[in-house]
Scaffold this active site. Sequence first.
Site, mmCIF file in Angstrom:
data_model
loop_
_atom_site.group_PDB
_atom_site.id
_atom_site.type_symbol
_atom_site.label_atom_id
_atom_site.label_comp_id
_atom_site.label_asym_id
_atom_site.label_seq_id
_atom_site.Cartn_x
_atom_site.Cartn_y
_atom_site.Cartn_z
ATOM 1 N N LEU A 1 -4.460 -1.440 3.922
ATOM 2 C CA LEU A 1 -4.186 -2.858 3.764
ATOM 3 C C LEU A 1 -3.471 -3.061 2.440
ATOM 4 C CD1 LEU A 1 -7.666 -4.290 4.893
ATOM 5 C CD2 LEU A 1 -5.680 -3.687 6.305
ATOM 6 N N CYS A 2 -2.300 -3.663 2.491
ATOM 7 C CA CYS A 2 -1.519 -3.959 1.284
ATOM 8 C C CYS A 2 -1.260 -2.675 0.489
ATOM 9 C CB CYS A 2 -2.249 -5.017 0.462
ATOM 10 S SG CYS A 2 -1.258 -5.761 -0.862
ATOM 11 N N THR A 3 -1.664 -2.653 -0.783
ATOM 12 C CA THR A 3 -1.363 -1.512 -1.648
ATOM 13 C C THR A 3 -2.238 -0.294 -1.369
ATOM 14 O OG1 THR A 3 -2.769 -2.549 -3.318
ATOM 15 C CG2 THR A 3 -0.390 -2.869 -3.528
#
Length: 311
Positions: free
Chosen positions: A100-102
Amino acid sequence: MHTVALATAGHLLHFELGIAYEIFGNPPLGADEWYDVRLCGPRSVRVGPFTVEPDDGLDYLAQADTVIVPALADVDEPLSPELVAAVLAAYESGARIASLCTGAFVLGAAGLLDGRRATTHWGHADALAARYPQATVDPDVLYTDNGNILTAAGKAAAVDLCLHLVHLDHGATVANTVARRLVVPPHRAGGQAQFVSTPVPVSGDHTLAELLAWVQERLDQPLTVTDLARRANTSPRHLGRQFRAVTGQTPLQWLLTQRVRRAQQLLEATNHSIESVATATGLGTATTLRRQFKRVVGIPPNTYRSSFRSP
């Protein structure tokens, strides 16, 4: 029961971890079978302003069916070697891995993005691509699905990817039930754009400030590079160099982007037909609008309107 392990180490962002726990840790009403969610890490972890104690160590990842790597608070901090090794071991044991994301930086460090399409928050996409050049980083999509390796862009896209996993595991009806509980759209395809407007410096001290403001007021009119150069009292070639220096685009690329952004505004805020929106944005016909809109945004204008229409 399908086990979902949330892999933690270091300092995490609370939204992505929280939304994963909310979706996978709370069965919808009437569900006969749901997920067994475990927070896994070597030690307590900071999540925003909070400290969270893990349920299990990182070695549990190799036993999980799905491993979720939430967003890292700082991608410039050294990654935990323990976390990277545990995620790789989980993959080699057959787990489905999603970031998720980074969190995608952890997958990159484990070599799981090599030769695969991936995404992350648009603000970190260049860094991800530079650090892991064997990955194909797409900064313009909500999430990517490579089968057993999935990545999501930032914030709301984490919701989309988690709902996508529920959809894969339990079907559309159950995924829609979860989405209704969260009061979010039931499904957004991963190929949709992150809907980040290209920075448009229409004011300020740069050489094109007056010209860009002038163009913004005339997007409904036919405009050529020659028209813009004449307005700026310069040659088309010199104007092209100025545009690349200020906007990173050619004059025509910038103009098309502004027409599509204006179309987005009209689709969100008005009941205008697609034909009227095409006329008001200088795109001419509904066919041209649909083609250019999907190329820039990633989805057709009607789909965009249904998802982003203001009440």
